[in-house]
Scaffold this motif. Structure first.
Motif, PDB file in Angstrom:
ATOM      1  N   GLN A  36      -8.071   9.676  -4.151  1.00 41.13           N
ATOM      2  CA  GLN A  36      -8.135   8.246  -3.817  1.00 41.13           C
ATOM      3  C   GLN A  36      -6.983   7.862  -2.890  1.00 41.13           C
ATOM      4  OE1 GLN A  36      -8.165   7.038  -8.011  1.00 41.13           O
ATOM      5  NE2 GLN A  36     -10.029   5.884  -7.568  1.00 41.13           N
ATOM      6  N   VAL A  37      -5.814   8.403  -3.167  1.00 36.24           N
ATOM      7  CA  VAL A  37      -4.643   8.112  -2.333  1.00 36.24           C
ATOM      8  C   VAL A  37      -4.850   8.650  -0.920  1.00 36.24           C
ATOM      9  CG1 VAL A  37      -2.169   8.567  -2.037  1.00 36.24           C
ATOM     10  CG2 VAL A  37      -3.068   7.935  -4.280  1.00 36.24           C
ATOM     11  N   VAL A  38      -5.396   9.853  -0.817  1.00 34.30           N
ATOM     12  CA  VAL A  38      -5.669  10.435   0.500  1.00 34.30           C
ATOM     13  C   VAL A  38      -6.606   9.519   1.290  1.00 34.30           C
ATOM     14  CG1 VAL A  38      -6.788  12.355   1.716  1.00 34.30           C
ATOM     15  CG2 VAL A  38      -5.195  12.811  -0.157  1.00 34.30           C
ATOM     16  N   ALA A  39      -7.648   9.028   0.651  1.00 34.84           N
ATOM     17  CA  ALA A  39      -8.599   8.137   1.336  1.00 34.84           C
ATOM     18  C   ALA A  39      -7.924   6.839   1.774  1.00 34.84           C
ATOM     19  CB  ALA A  39      -9.787   7.840   0.427  1.00 34.84           C
ATOM     20  N   LEU A  40      -7.066   6.282   0.921  1.00 36.62           N
ATOM     21  CA  LEU A  40      -6.346   5.053   1.279  1.00 36.62           C
ATOM     22  C   LEU A  40      -5.417   5.289   2.469  1.00 36.62           C
ATOM     23  CD1 LEU A  40      -5.454   3.815  -2.321  1.00 36.62           C
ATOM     24  CD2 LEU A  40      -7.015   2.680  -0.720  1.00 36.62           C
ATOM     25  N   ILE A  41      -4.691   6.396   2.440  1.00 39.88           N
ATOM     26  CA  ILE A  41      -3.774   6.711   3.541  1.00 39.88           C
ATOM     27  C   ILE A  41      -4.555   6.979   4.817  1.00 39.88           C
ATOM     28  CG2 ILE A  41      -2.068   8.366   4.397  1.00 39.88           C
ATOM     29  CD1 ILE A  41      -1.152   8.698   1.451  1.00 39.88           C
ATOM     30  N   ASP A  42      -5.652   7.721   4.711  1.00 34.94           N
ATOM     31  CA  ASP A  42      -6.482   8.004   5.896  1.00 34.94           C
ATOM     32  C   ASP A  42      -6.912   6.704   6.562  1.00 34.94           C
ATOM     33  OD1 ASP A  42      -6.290  10.743   5.506  1.00 34.94           O
ATOM     34  OD2 ASP A  42      -8.329  10.962   4.690  1.00 34.94           O
ATOM     35  N   ASP A  43      -7.360   5.727   5.768  1.00 38.58           N
ATOM     36  CA  ASP A  43      -7.806   4.451   6.326  1.00 38.58           C
ATOM     37  C   ASP A  43      -6.649   3.712   7.000  1.00 38.58           C
ATOM     38  OD1 ASP A  43      -9.726   2.209   6.676  1.00 38.58           O
ATOM     39  OD2 ASP A  43      -8.356   1.197   5.279  1.00 38.58           O
ATOM     40  N   LEU A  44      -5.509   3.640   6.324  1.00 36.29           N
ATOM     41  CA  LEU A  44      -4.344   2.953   6.906  1.00 36.29           C
ATOM     42  C   LEU A  44      -3.853   3.663   8.163  1.00 36.29           C
ATOM     43  CD1 LEU A  44      -2.407   2.106   3.622  1.00 36.29           C
ATOM     44  CD2 LEU A  44      -3.626   0.483   5.090  1.00 36.29           C
ATOM     45  N   GLU A  45      -3.932   4.985   8.157  1.00 36.57           N
ATOM     46  CA  GLU A  45      -3.501   5.764   9.322  1.00 36.57           C
ATOM     47  C   GLU A  45      -4.447   5.539  10.507  1.00 36.57           C
ATOM     48  OE1 GLU A  45      -1.390  10.045   9.720  1.00 36.57           O
ATOM     49  OE2 GLU A  45      -3.375  10.077   8.785  1.00 36.57           O
TER      50      GLU A  45
ATOM     51  N   ARG B 199      -6.021   2.950  11.149  1.00 35.17           N
ATOM     52  CA  ARG B 199      -5.758   1.595  11.653  1.00 35.17           C
ATOM     53  C   ARG B 199      -4.383   1.470  12.314  1.00 35.17           C
ATOM     54  NH1 ARG B 199      -6.873  -2.191   6.707  1.00 35.17           N
ATOM     55  NH2 ARG B 199      -6.267  -3.737   8.242  1.00 35.17           N
ATOM     56  N   GLY B 200      -3.632   2.555  12.342  1.00 40.35           N
ATOM     57  CA  GLY B 200      -2.322   2.546  12.991  1.00 40.35           C
ATOM     58  C   GLY B 200      -1.245   1.840  12.186  1.00 40.35           C
ATOM     59  N   LEU B 201      -1.424   1.778  10.861  1.00 41.33           N
ATOM     60  CA  LEU B 201      -0.487   1.043  10.011  1.00 41.33           C
ATOM     61  C   LEU B 201       0.546   1.947   9.341  1.00 41.33           C
ATOM     62  CD1 LEU B 201      -3.103  -1.360   8.392  1.00 41.33           C
ATOM     63  CD2 LEU B 201      -1.554  -1.839  10.309  1.00 41.33           C
ATOM     64  N   VAL B 202       0.202   3.214   9.150  1.00 48.17           N
ATOM     65  CA  VAL B 202       1.122   4.178   8.545  1.00 48.17           C
ATOM     66  C   VAL B 202       1.016   5.510   9.283  1.00 48.17           C
ATOM     67  CG1 VAL B 202       0.996   3.135   6.229  1.00 48.17           C
ATOM     68  CG2 VAL B 202      -0.527   5.040   6.816  1.00 48.17           C
ATOM     69  N   GLU B 203       2.034   6.328   9.077  1.00 49.63           N
ATOM     70  CA  GLU B 203       2.041   7.688   9.614  1.00 49.63           C
ATOM     71  C   GLU B 203       2.461   8.638   8.507  1.00 49.63           C
ATOM     72  OE1 GLU B 203       4.986   7.621  12.690  1.00 49.63           O
ATOM     73  OE2 GLU B 203       3.676   6.579  14.112  1.00 49.63           O
ATOM     74  N   ARG B 204       1.878   9.824   8.536  1.00 45.50           N
ATOM     75  CA  ARG B 204       2.340  10.910   7.666  1.00 45.50           C
ATOM     76  C   ARG B 204       3.379  11.692   8.464  1.00 45.50           C
ATOM     77  NH1 ARG B 204      -3.486  11.165   6.565  1.00 45.50           N
ATOM     78  NH2 ARG B 204      -3.869  11.116   4.322  1.00 45.50           N
ATOM     79  N   ARG B 205       4.508  11.945   7.825  1.00 42.40           N
ATOM     80  CA  ARG B 205       5.554  12.742   8.461  1.00 42.40           C
ATOM     81  C   ARG B 205       5.980  13.845   7.502  1.00 42.40           C
ATOM     82  NH1 ARG B 205       9.355   7.988  10.947  1.00 42.40           N
ATOM     83  NH2 ARG B 205       7.789   7.130  12.386  1.00 42.40           N
ATOM     84  N   THR B 206       6.433  14.939   8.062  1.00 43.37           N
ATOM     85  CA  THR B 206       6.905  16.042   7.231  1.00 43.37           C
ATOM     86  C   THR B 206       8.124  15.582   6.444  1.00 43.37           C
ATOM     87  OG1 THR B 206       6.090  17.629   8.854  1.00 43.37           O
ATOM     88  CG2 THR B 206       7.702  18.438   7.260  1.00 43.37           C
ATOM     89  N   ASP B 207       8.127  15.887   5.162  1.00 43.85           N
ATOM     90  CA  ASP B 207       9.241  15.534   4.280  1.00 43.85           C
ATOM     91  C   ASP B 207      10.425  16.440   4.622  1.00 43.85           C
ATOM     92  OD1 ASP B 207      11.023  14.999   2.217  1.00 43.85           O
ATOM     93  OD2 ASP B 207       9.549  15.263   0.615  1.00 43.85           O
TER      94      ASP B 207
ATOM     95  N   ALA C 268       5.589   3.444   7.291  1.00 43.55           N
ATOM     96  CA  ALA C 268       4.848   2.362   7.945  1.00 43.55           C
ATOM     97  C   ALA C 268       5.220   2.295   9.420  1.00 43.55           C
ATOM     98  CB  ALA C 268       5.161   1.030   7.274  1.00 43.55           C
ATOM     99  N   THR C 269       4.242   1.992  10.249  1.00 46.06           N
ATOM    100  CA  THR C 269       4.495   1.746  11.664  1.00 46.06           C
ATOM    101  C   THR C 269       4.968   0.303  11.815  1.00 46.06           C
ATOM    102  OG1 THR C 269       2.245   0.962  12.055  1.00 46.06           O
ATOM    103  CG2 THR C 269       2.641   3.356  12.317  1.00 46.06           C
ATOM    104  N   ASP C 270       5.356  -0.074  13.026  1.00 42.10           N
ATOM    105  CA  ASP C 270       5.744  -1.464  13.268  1.00 42.10           C
ATOM    106  C   ASP C 270       4.573  -2.403  12.972  1.00 42.10           C
ATOM    107  OD1 ASP C 270       8.304  -0.718  13.988  1.00 42.10           O
ATOM    108  OD2 ASP C 270       7.891  -0.747  16.151  1.00 42.10           O
ATOM    109  N   ALA C 271       3.363  -1.983  13.366  1.00 48.26           N
ATOM    110  CA  ALA C 271       2.174  -2.801  13.083  1.00 48.26           C
ATOM    111  C   ALA C 271       1.948  -2.902  11.581  1.00 48.26           C
ATOM    112  CB  ALA C 271       0.943  -2.203  13.769  1.00 48.26           C
TER     113      ALA C 271
END
Length: 155
Positions: A80-89, A91-99, A110-113
């Protein structure tokens, strides 16, 4: 002579005084359902629901949560979390980055948007909360938050 039956008012008002109406688990579930419905209605204007808002909120705070941490904290299945992040990503609202602490994991940022949308959505969410808690004094509101924190995050 037949036993007299207790006559209750029609509708849910008559059920409020039932055994279930005094059950803490039921009251928590009902309050959750009511607040969730109101929050989802208010957040719809921003293209969000409570779950996606929660993910965006944690990303916008620079907590840099991993997907696993999000799933555990939000009590959601990782898929469920993956699906939520995929949708936000998308839309340009979040980014996944290497930890940086664990290159096998991704953190959410989160992006600026995303930060801008979160700020607007947060105002709507707070307005809904204040409306739902209008009958509660500020001191009781804080006490309720303290009690819910104790239940949500047992030590």
């Amino acid at each position: 002579m037949p036993p007299t039956e207790k006559i209750r008012p029609a509708g849910t008002d008559g059920l409020r005084d039932s055994v279930l109406g005094g059950d803490l688990s039921f009251l928590l579930a009902r309050a959750n359902a009511l607040t969730l419905a109101a929050a989802n209605a208010a957040l719809a204007a921003h293209g969000l629901k409570a779950r996606s808002y929660s993910v965006l909120a944690l990303a916008a705070e620079d907590a840099h949560p991993t997907q696993r941490e999000l799933a555990e904290f939000l009590r959601l299945d990782p898929s469920q979390v993956v699906a939520l992040i995929d949708d936000l990503e998308r839309r340009g609202l979040v980014e996944r980055r290497t930890d940086p602490a664990d290159r096998r994991a991704n953190v959410l940022v989160a992006t600026d948007a995303g930060r801008a949308l979160f700020a607007r959505a947060q105002e709507s969410a707070r307005a809904v909360e204040l409306g739902l808690l209008a009958a509660v004094t500020p001191a009781d509101h804080e006490r309720l938050a303290q009690l819910l924190r104790l239940l949500a995050f047992p030590t």
